[in-house]
Design a protein around this motif. Structure first.
Motif, mmCIF file in Angstrom:
data_model
loop_
_atom_site.group_PDB
_atom_site.id
_atom_site.type_symbol
_atom_site.label_atom_id
_atom_site.label_comp_id
_atom_site.label_asym_id
_atom_site.label_seq_id
_atom_site.Cartn_x
_atom_site.Cartn_y
_atom_site.Cartn_z
ATOM 1 N N PHE A 129 0.822 -1.210 0.000
ATOM 2 C CA PHE A 129 0.000 0.000 0.000
ATOM 3 C C PHE A 129 0.854 1.257 0.000
ATOM 4 C CE2 PHE A 129 -3.206 -3.115 1.215
ATOM 5 C CZ PHE A 129 -4.187 -2.769 0.313
ATOM 6 N N THR A 133 0.650 3.958 -3.078
ATOM 7 C CA THR A 133 0.362 5.348 -2.710
ATOM 8 C C THR A 133 1.368 6.299 -3.369
ATOM 9 O OG1 THR A 133 -0.645 4.668 -0.629
ATOM 10 C CG2 THR A 133 0.096 6.938 -0.775
ATOM 11 N N GLY A 136 0.594 8.219 -6.528
ATOM 12 C CA GLY A 136 -0.260 9.398 -6.482
ATOM 13 C C GLY A 136 -1.501 9.283 -7.353
ATOM 14 N N ASN A 137 -1.782 8.071 -7.845
ATOM 15 C CA ASN A 137 -2.920 7.876 -8.754
ATOM 16 C C ASN A 137 -4.070 7.199 -8.004
ATOM 17 O OD1 ASN A 137 -4.690 6.639 -10.695
ATOM 18 N ND2 ASN A 137 -3.125 7.047 -12.253
ATOM 19 N N LEU A 138 -5.116 7.978 -7.711
ATOM 20 C CA LEU A 138 -6.193 7.460 -6.857
ATOM 21 C C LEU A 138 -6.971 6.314 -7.505
ATOM 22 C CD1 LEU A 138 -7.450 10.808 -5.333
ATOM 23 C CD2 LEU A 138 -6.556 8.861 -4.039
ATOM 24 N N LEU A 141 -5.143 3.222 -6.877
ATOM 25 C CA LEU A 141 -5.314 2.837 -5.474
ATOM 26 C C LEU A 141 -6.647 2.126 -5.262
ATOM 27 C CD1 LEU A 141 -3.875 6.059 -3.852
ATOM 28 C CD2 LEU A 141 -3.001 3.749 -3.496
ATOM 29 N N ARG A 142 -7.683 2.639 -5.912
ATOM 30 C CA ARG A 142 -8.991 1.987 -5.799
ATOM 31 C C ARG A 142 -8.951 0.578 -6.386
ATOM 32 N NH1 ARG A 142 -11.105 7.063 -6.970
ATOM 33 N NH2 ARG A 142 -11.241 6.611 -9.192
ATOM 34 N N SER A 145 -6.757 -1.714 -4.066
ATOM 35 C CA SER A 145 -7.327 -2.033 -2.750
ATOM 36 C C SER A 145 -8.592 -2.868 -2.915
ATOM 37 C CB SER A 145 -7.558 -0.773 -1.909
ATOM 38 O OG SER A 145 -8.427 0.126 -2.532
ATOM 39 N N ALA B 126 -7.593 -4.938 3.884
ATOM 40 C CA ALA B 126 -7.928 -4.468 2.534
ATOM 41 C C ALA B 126 -9.073 -3.455 2.587
ATOM 42 C CB ALA B 126 -8.292 -5.652 1.636
ATOM 43 N N ARG B 127 -10.085 -3.763 3.402
ATOM 44 C CA ARG B 127 -11.203 -2.843 3.571
ATOM 45 C C ARG B 127 -10.731 -1.494 4.109
ATOM 46 N NH1 ARG B 127 -15.624 -3.432 0.716
ATOM 47 N NH2 ARG B 127 -17.192 -4.812 1.575
ATOM 48 N N PHE B 129 -7.918 -0.089 3.581
ATOM 49 C CA PHE B 129 -7.275 0.664 2.507
ATOM 50 C C PHE B 129 -8.295 1.204 1.514
ATOM 51 C CE2 PHE B 129 -3.576 -1.502 4.227
ATOM 52 C CZ PHE B 129 -2.725 -0.417 4.327
ATOM 53 N N GLN B 130 -9.373 0.446 1.294
ATOM 54 C CA GLN B 130 -10.447 0.987 0.451
ATOM 55 C C GLN B 130 -11.032 2.246 1.081
ATOM 56 O OE1 GLN B 130 -12.986 -2.568 0.341
ATOM 57 N NE2 GLN B 130 -12.762 -2.613 -1.888
ATOM 58 N N THR B 133 -8.753 5.242 0.891
ATOM 59 C CA THR B 133 -8.644 5.708 -0.493
ATOM 60 C C THR B 133 -9.823 6.601 -0.858
ATOM 61 O OG1 THR B 133 -7.396 3.746 -1.135
ATOM 62 C CG2 THR B 133 -8.464 4.946 -2.900
ATOM 63 N N GLY B 136 -9.605 10.379 -0.826
ATOM 64 C CA GLY B 136 -8.936 11.079 -1.921
ATOM 65 C C GLY B 136 -7.765 11.930 -1.458
ATOM 66 N N LEU B 138 -4.041 12.087 -0.457
ATOM 67 C CA LEU B 138 -2.830 11.257 -0.574
ATOM 68 C C LEU B 138 -1.944 11.305 0.671
ATOM 69 C CD1 LEU B 138 -1.954 11.930 -4.304
ATOM 70 C CD2 LEU B 138 -2.439 9.685 -3.296
ATOM 71 N N LEU B 141 -3.232 8.893 3.077
ATOM 72 C CA LEU B 141 -2.891 7.536 2.634
ATOM 73 C C LEU B 141 -1.455 7.177 2.998
ATOM 74 C CD1 LEU B 141 -4.677 7.677 -0.815
ATOM 75 C CD2 LEU B 141 -5.155 6.025 0.991
ATOM 76 N N ARG B 142 -0.575 8.167 2.844
ATOM 77 C CA ARG B 142 0.827 7.924 3.212
ATOM 78 C C ARG B 142 0.940 7.652 4.707
ATOM 79 N NH1 ARG B 142 2.114 11.877 -0.570
ATOM 80 N NH2 ARG B 142 2.093 13.508 1.011
ATOM 81 N N SER B 145 -0.700 4.184 5.575
ATOM 82 C CA SER B 145 0.017 2.999 5.084
ATOM 83 C C SER B 145 1.378 2.888 5.773
ATOM 84 C CB SER B 145 0.131 2.994 3.550
ATOM 85 O OG SER B 145 0.802 4.120 3.067
#
Lengths: 332, 332
Positions: A129, A133, A136-138, A141-142, A145, B126-127, B129-130, B133, B136, B138, B141-142, B145
């Motif tokens: 993950f 990440t 940088g492309n969401l 990521l979708r 994940s 996994a859930r 991370f969904q 995400t 939106g 980033l 997310l960093r 993760s």
């Protein structure tokens, strides 16, 4: 056996064409499997990552990105992401299946312990993950994940379907999509997404990965009853583990009362005796279950080919088509 | 015991102030722990999620976001993310520790099996991370993760440090940062990040969560030798599992030759006999190891308080300060 075995195999030709990128992916994997604080992590990971896997999934990402004309750096990250997710899954699978061997070597759960396999798998999931990440492309990521959730869901479904003779072909297909096809389709789809290709092309890449993954897994399950000689498979593992794979589901659907009693004893009750595997193989043949399974694998491979043929011709595209042919060549 | 026990506890007051948001978080958790295909997943998850945990970590995220004036919808997603990561970790921890009880109830690995705990834990990862995400964001997310990787690394480090009497206080601190503080600090930090606060405020939120998490874990480890009465802890679990926690590390550092031989027998060799726990407790007291551990917890709690006091005053801020006091009140 197919004539393709006598020339260079498609995955070897792909590996050759992608050798610079694969070197970058391997360097990134080595870098990210490091841990300043817990040397057990790179030990366990290296055991698996360097065991000579074919790097099939990361190659799918690299090939898809390249055939889409991607010129940035992130296909490397995505390929490493996909390999990390795959490796984490293998570590946890071997704990769940209590496996002793993987790729011809003792498994990590045997060499170290289940605890290390569980926790190092978690570490690799987290690392995957982090890597995705960084792109940088969401959308990527979708996709990835979602794939990770589908994989875990498929594994749980497989667990609860084991030993259950009421398992249908539809449930089998869900399990296969989860345990195998979800990562194949994500691997190819993200290649098109980072290259910013039009939706129909991204859809075709997804369809190719999905059908290729399904064909790949059906072949694998078929060889568990049909392998032997040069396939490297150990006949009857799924039978002994009482897994409901496609050949068995088809044979049970066609079984008479006496045969149903046999399957109930060996699969539901797990009461397996000398000669039972031979009897199972005989029933699978009698009802044409192996042949029907083989036809299903070929049909998915044909779907993968059609999807890929809808994309613009290129050397990489044709190699992916050859790869698809090769996956089913073992049973063709 | 502290006077605070006689009035409403800070986490209860926080829960009251955040009750609408917590209801949203619980609804989101219920929604996302569902699975169309694998009913085992919500069964296992519900067993743990609905077992009456205090929702401490998601409350930290909600409180941090609210005190930062965040007005969007995503603190709910982030709070659910944090709880899913925590729940996944608990499922895997109980497999690794071979635990039979959690929050006073039988563990999932006991009620179902280790396989289900491993795979459902993967599903929740996994859930999570969904969910993150979907924000939106980033940077969030960093942070999350990275936290997931630090948690897994800390768990592996704890595994390899177990039974190892050369474990230092520095290694212990790394383990604690991994297994507990990384998620606390991520939980508070992301609240500031989605509210788009200035860097010094985000840093203060991180520092608060980090120090609170460390104090929380040190108190937990201390109560394993000091609890009993009303703490709900079962004295000596870490001793029996041969874990190198701070009290033991301090006692071993101060031990004479005869005492070192004792520790080697009970921790390294695992040869534990009747009366050994009593002897261990005596040595922990003789060398002031429990008192020194208590001082360390208080010192981290003071750091958390200082960090939080640097932020603008608000009801929520003061409740987070009270929460911090409450965490160490059990040993104060």
């Amino acid at each position: 056996m197919n004539v393709m075995n006598s020339v260079t195999k498609p995955h070897e030709r792909l590996a050759d064409l992608l050798k610079d990128e694969l070197a970058d992916v391997n360097a990134l994997i080595r870098d990210r499997m490091a841990s300043d604080h817990a040397p057990r992590i790179p030990e366990v990971t290296a055991h698996l990552v360097e065991a000579g896997g074919k790097r099939l999934r990361p190659m799918l990402t690299l090939a898809a990105a390249k055939m889409c004309g991607y010129a940035g750096p992130y296909h490397i990250h995505l390929a490493a992401t996909v390999e990390f997710i795959h490796t984490a899954t293998l570590l946890h699978d071997d704990v769940v299946d209590e496996s002793a061997k993987r790729r011809g070597r003792p498994t990590a759960n045997l060499l170290w312990d289940n605890k290390s396999s569980v926790l190092v798998g978690d570490y690799l999931f987290a690392r995957s993950f982090q890597l995705m990440t960084e792109t940088g492309n969401l959308r990527v990521l979708r996709i990835l994940s979602n794939a990770a959730a589908t994989i875990a869901e498929g594994e749980v479904l497989q667990l609860t379907a084991a030993q259950d003779l009421t398992t249908t072909e539809a449930i089998y297909l869900q399990v296969v999509r989860g345990k195998t096809a979800a990562l194949f389709s994500a691997a190819t789809e993200v290649g098109g997404v980072i290259a910013d290709r039009p939706e129909p092309e991204i859809k075709a890449l997804f369809d190719y990965g999905d059908a290729l993954g399904i064909a790949f897994q059906i072949v694998d399950d078929l060889l568990d009853y049909w392998g032997g000689d040069a396939t490297g498979k150990n006949i009857g593992d799924d039978f002994r583990e009482r897994k409901l794979t496609l050949p068995l589901i088809k044979a049970y659907a066609a079984a008479n009362d006496e045969e149903r009693a046999f399957w109930k004893r060996v699969i539901e009750k797990g009461d397996q005796r000398d000669g039972d595997l031979e009897r199972a193989l005989e029933l699978l043949n009698t009802h044409g279950a192996l042949e029907a399974t083989r036809q299903e694998a070929l049909s998915w491979a044909a779907k993968a080919k059609t999807a890929m043929q809808s994309l613009p011709q290129s050397e990489m595209r044709d190699l992916l088509i050859d790869l698809n042919d090769y996956v089913v060549a073992r049973v063709n």
